[in-house]
Design an enzyme around this catalytic site. Structure first.
Site, PDB file in Angstrom:
ATOM      1  N   CYS A 187     -23.602 -58.840  -9.710  1.00 23.05           N
ATOM      2  CA  CYS A 187     -24.239 -57.141 -10.145  1.00 23.05           C
ATOM      3  C   CYS A 187     -25.305 -57.148 -10.963  1.00 23.05           C
ATOM      4  O   CYS A 187     -26.101 -58.061 -11.144  1.00 23.05           O
ATOM      5  CB  CYS A 187     -23.385 -56.666 -11.281  1.00 23.05           C
ATOM      6  SG  CYS A 187     -21.578 -57.122 -10.430  1.00 23.05           S
ATOM      7  N   ARG A 209     -22.958 -52.432  -9.336  1.00 18.20           N
ATOM      8  CA  ARG A 209     -21.449 -53.547  -8.297  1.00 18.20           C
ATOM      9  C   ARG A 209     -22.388 -54.065  -6.872  1.00 18.20           C
ATOM     10  O   ARG A 209     -22.581 -52.698  -6.555  1.00 18.20           O
ATOM     11  CB  ARG A 209     -20.499 -53.700  -8.313  1.00 18.20           C
ATOM     12  CG  ARG A 209     -20.024 -55.295  -7.458  1.00 18.20           C
ATOM     13  CD  ARG A 209     -18.288 -54.478  -7.566  1.00 18.20           C
ATOM     14  NE  ARG A 209     -17.724 -55.481  -7.005  1.00 18.20           N
ATOM     15  CZ  ARG A 209     -16.101 -55.073  -6.773  1.00 18.20           C
ATOM     16  NH1 ARG A 209     -15.828 -53.659  -6.733  1.00 18.20           N
ATOM     17  NH2 ARG A 209     -15.562 -56.656  -6.102  1.00 18.20           N
ATOM     18  N   LEU A 210     -22.060 -55.669  -6.893  1.00 16.95           N
ATOM     19  CA  LEU A 210     -23.028 -55.921  -5.276  1.00 16.95           C
ATOM     20  C   LEU A 210     -21.709 -56.963  -4.918  1.00 16.95           C
ATOM     21  O   LEU A 210     -21.333 -57.654  -5.917  1.00 16.95           O
ATOM     22  CB  LEU A 210     -24.188 -56.235  -4.733  1.00 16.95           C
ATOM     23  CG  LEU A 210     -24.415 -57.273  -4.299  1.00 16.95           C
ATOM     24  CD1 LEU A 210     -24.557 -56.566  -3.351  1.00 16.95           C
ATOM     25  CD2 LEU A 210     -25.315 -58.310  -4.199  1.00 16.95           C
ATOM     26  N   SER A 211     -20.784 -56.023  -4.486  1.00 11.87           N
ATOM     27  CA  SER A 211     -20.021 -56.325  -4.389  1.00 11.87           C
ATOM     28  C   SER A 211     -19.487 -57.460  -3.402  1.00 11.87           C
ATOM     29  O   SER A 211     -20.201 -57.555  -2.392  1.00 11.87           O
ATOM     30  CB  SER A 211     -18.477 -54.992  -3.662  1.00 11.87           C
ATOM     31  OG  SER A 211     -18.426 -54.696  -4.591  1.00 11.87           O
ATOM     32  N   ILE A 238     -16.877 -59.992  -4.046  1.00  9.98           N
ATOM     33  CA  ILE A 238     -15.093 -61.059  -4.006  1.00  9.98           C
ATOM     34  C   ILE A 238     -14.651 -59.764  -4.293  1.00  9.98           C
ATOM     35  O   ILE A 238     -15.041 -58.650  -5.515  1.00  9.98           O
ATOM     36  CB  ILE A 238     -15.516 -62.268  -4.799  1.00  9.98           C
ATOM     37  CG1 ILE A 238     -15.938 -63.274  -4.692  1.00  9.98           C
ATOM     38  CG2 ILE A 238     -13.801 -61.992  -5.541  1.00  9.98           C
ATOM     39  CD1 ILE A 238     -16.190 -64.666  -5.528  1.00  9.98           C
ATOM     40  N   ASN A 248     -22.071 -60.268 -14.615  1.00 16.59           N
ATOM     41  CA  ASN A 248     -23.030 -60.597 -12.943  1.00 16.59           C
ATOM     42  C   ASN A 248     -23.091 -61.659 -12.980  1.00 16.59           C
ATOM     43  O   ASN A 248     -23.388 -62.776 -13.580  1.00 16.59           O
ATOM     44  CB  ASN A 248     -24.184 -60.137 -13.946  1.00 16.59           C
ATOM     45  CG  ASN A 248     -25.861 -60.512 -13.174  1.00 16.59           C
ATOM     46  OD1 ASN A 248     -25.238 -60.811 -12.046  1.00 16.59           O
ATOM     47  ND2 ASN A 248     -26.640 -60.829 -13.575  1.00 16.59           N
ATOM     48  N   GLU A 252     -21.597 -65.359 -10.227  1.00 20.02           N
ATOM     49  CA  GLU A 252     -20.017 -65.886  -9.522  1.00 20.02           C
ATOM     50  C   GLU A 252     -19.093 -66.786 -10.205  1.00 20.02           C
ATOM     51  O   GLU A 252     -19.925 -67.707 -10.736  1.00 20.02           O
ATOM     52  CB  GLU A 252     -20.293 -65.756  -8.596  1.00 20.02           C
ATOM     53  CG  GLU A 252     -21.099 -64.919  -7.183  1.00 20.02           C
ATOM     54  CD  GLU A 252     -19.682 -63.358  -7.100  1.00 20.02           C
ATOM     55  OE1 GLU A 252     -18.370 -64.372  -7.300  1.00 20.02           O
ATOM     56  OE2 GLU A 252     -20.305 -63.038  -6.161  1.00 20.02           O
ATOM     57  N   GLY A 278     -31.792 -74.021  -1.440  1.00 18.77           N
ATOM     58  CA  GLY A 278     -31.541 -75.367  -2.524  1.00 18.77           C
ATOM     59  C   GLY A 278     -32.068 -75.758  -3.918  1.00 18.77           C
ATOM     60  O   GLY A 278     -32.800 -77.213  -4.065  1.00 18.77           O
TER      61      GLY A 278
END
Length: 642
Positions: free
Chosen positions: A2, A50-52, A54, A75, A77, A364
């Site tokens: 988010c 929010r960017l969903s 999970i 914001n 994970e 990476g």
């Protein structure tokens, strides 16, 4: 994943404005187009976009603990959230969702700031305690997710992006000249400064806690280079590294949406793709960019080789000079502040390509800073040979080298190696402008801040407990270059496309392992990233593992003389330079002439100055980016609230 933003008023009688918060959230709509949420309670107003990724159905924020006392906007994970959730349930907590966000608020309820020790992931979050009337704001250990704040009188304004903070009428966009000076040295602005006066970046591994007794800013984690007392064989180190890599990738494959990986064809991203392919039953979706230029060599052949080896669903894109010109301004707006890196356009475009197919990617970043992948680590080993040179001799060598045509890398290495002071030397390994060149560039207006960036490195080295020269260099790069250059670029330009980027090599357990390795496991002879390459040999073709490090070689040197020449001349025209009063007009013109004639490659310096001028026009000159006259309308609409 988010974007968050908020306002805290130290004057409880005045409160914080939900109306202004709305504008702040709208400014970061791209970070979370799926939904939004707000927590407004007197002196605090905070929210999120929010960017969903999970728990798509029930992960709506803000999320509260079972008592309703603590509320969070988040914001990032938390990759070990499933394990943490089970532990919380076993201790009697009541959790209503399957989201990682809810885990944090319950851990804070139980442990306060010590909850940060339990979190394995990337994050920036704010927790409001409506009983104690306190606000707790924290950023992850390595600085993968950004967080900025500004103190304006009795207000604290914070957000995931600076453009969000600029939507507050109390915050005016002004240049921080010290930050500009550091930028000219380093190609980026080192935290806690930003290019905006009075707007700071919350440092990685730090939290900010506002309570009735004041504001506390504290570090909760740092990289330790203490060596493991147990003697290990090379094989044992390699085995442990592979265990950590596999675990880190496995945790980062937890997602409720389609995902893939950026694949450059280098060792780091190729190892990530190899381990993804090992753990997935379907083909890995991979994304690469090259450039459309005759006679130039990019990394696409290596990326293709890796993709074919693991049966990936591979997508590529060629960048042209036209793409570069078309997207440069948009990219700068998303970055918030200039970075003297032509590859920003490439990052933006590969993220846009990926977003057409997936919602999350693994990348990476971090391998070079963990395992000593840059040429400067090898070059620094020669510094003892130059320490006995008289100061005048070193100065003469640097002066003589500056007049030689071409040989950019050799001149930079000589310039750094002839500097005795450790911090000054570190600051001058591959700078944008050397200390001497910067003094020649700046006008008298900048005289008070014309010194090099050695003080920035000295501040970090004071905190570094490592004794070995290589470890000390890795420490500063992890705190500066990695965070304020690579990770900032990666976060802002993936989120510009509503795409989440996860960074397996920067799992903090893997970082701690790498820091504790003997120097020979990182740099052995002329082999950089020694242990990582030994592990990679079992996964990748030798032609990928042992090829020369290349990066993303956009032909900016040529473009500035042809397709982008008009853009350069417009941005760095005498009128603009005179109006700013910061840079010596004759010196800038001389660089452009030398670049055009082939006397020297000044593409990095010129692009850096062009980026700064674009930033000035976009954020300082333009009323659109910072609210301008609309501030008056917003302020009056909010009445007495601020």
């Amino acid at each position: 994943m988010c974007g968050i933003a908020g306002i805290y008023s130290f004057d409880r009688s005045r409160g914080a404005s939900p109306t202004i918060l709305e504008g702040m959230l709208q400014a970061i709509y791209h970070r979370g187009p799926d939904e939004d949420g707000r927590l407004c309670d007197g002196e605090v107003a905070m929210g999120m976009r929010r960017l969903s990724i999970i728990d798509l159905a029930d992960g709506t924020q803000p999320i509260y603990d079972e008592s309703g006392r603590y509320g969070i906007v988040f914001n990032g994970e938390i990759y070990n959230y499933r394990e943490l959730r089970q532990d919380l349930l076993s201790r009697g907590h009541v959790l209503r969702t399957q989201s990682d966000t809810e885990v944090i608020v319950h851990l804070f309820e139980e442990r306060g700031p010590a909850c940060l020790d339990e979190l394995r992931g990337m994050f920036a979050f704010a927790i409001w305690d409506n009983q104690e009337r306190s606000l707790f704001i924290a950023r992850d250990r390595l600085g993968i997710k950004p967080l900025y704040f500004a103190r304006r009188g009795d207000l604290l304004v914070f957000g995931s992006e600076i453009k969000s903070i600029l939507k507050h009428p109390r915050v005016v966009a002004e240049v921080d000249r010290r930050a500009l000076s550091d930028y000219l040295s380093l190609k980026y602005v080192p935290a806690p400064r930003t290019m905006f006066s009075g707007i700071q970046s919350l440092l990685p591994g730090h939290f900010l806690w506002i309570r009735s007794d004041g504001l506390e800013l504290r570090r909760y984690w740092d990289i330790s280079f203490d060596k493991d007392s147990a003697e290990c064989t090379e094989g044992e180190y390699e085995e442990r590294l592979m265990e950590l890599l596999r675990e880190s990738v496995r945790l980062r494959l937890r997602s409720d949406v389609p995902f893939g990986a950026f694949l450059s064809g280098g060792v780091d991203s190729s190892v990530i793709v190899a381990l993804m392919a090992e753990q997935l039953s379907e083909p890995v979706k991979t994304f690469s960019v090259g450039f459309d230029a005759d006679g130039e060599q990019d990394e696409l052949p290596y990326a293709k080789q890796v993709a074919e080896r693991f049966g990936c669903e591979h997508h590529t894109l060629l960048i042209t000079a036209r793409d570069f010109l078309e997207h440069a301004d948009r990219v700068l707006w998303h970055l918030d502040q200039p970075i003297a890196d032509q590859a920003t356009v490439a990052t933006f475009m590969v993220a846009r390509l990926a977003r057409q197919h997936v919602k999350m990617v693994l990348t990476g970043e971090g391998g070079d800073e963990l395992f000593a992948g840059y040429a400067r680590y090898e070059g620094e080993r020669w510094s003892p040979l130059f320490r006995h040179l008289p100061g005048l001799a070193g100065m003469c060598l640097r002066g003589a080298a500056s007049w030689l045509p071409g040989m950019r890398r050799a001149k930079i290495a000589l310039n750094a190696l002839t500097l005795r002071d450790e911090a000054q030397r570190f600051a001058n390994w591959f700078p944008m402008f050397s200390d001497d060149a910067k003094r020649a560039l700046l006008t008298d207006v900048m005289s008070e801040v014309s010194a090099g960036a050695a003080a920035v490195f000295a501040d970090q080295l004071v905190r570094c407990k490592a004794k070995a020269p290589l470890d000390r260099m890795l420490y500063t790069d992890s705190k500066l270059w990695l965070v304020d250059y690579l990770l900032l670029r990666g976060d802002k330009l993936t989120m510009a496309n509503s795409l989440e980027a996860r960074v397996p090599l920067l799992d903090h357990k893997l970082v701690e392992f790498a820091a504790g390795l003997p120097a020979a496991m990182k740099l052995q002879g002329k082999t950089r990233k020694y242990l990582l390459k030994k592990a990679a040999e079992k996964l990748l073709p030798s032609s990928v593992v042992h090829r020369r490090k290349q990066g993303f070689p956009i032909p900016i040197e040529r473009w500035l003389n042809h397709e982008a020449n008009g853009m350069m001349r417009d941005l760095l025209c005498a009128d603009n330079l005179r109006r700013r009063g910061l840079f010596n007009i004759a010196h800038v013109e001389r660089m452009m002439q030398h670049h055009a004639s082939g006397y020297g490659d000044y593409s990095t310096e010129l692009w850096g100055l062009m980026s700064f001028e674009m930033w000035m026009q976009r954020f300082v000159d333009s009323t659109e980016s910072v609210g301008g006259s609309r501030r008056v309308e917003v302020a009056s609409a909010c009445g007495t609230k601020l």
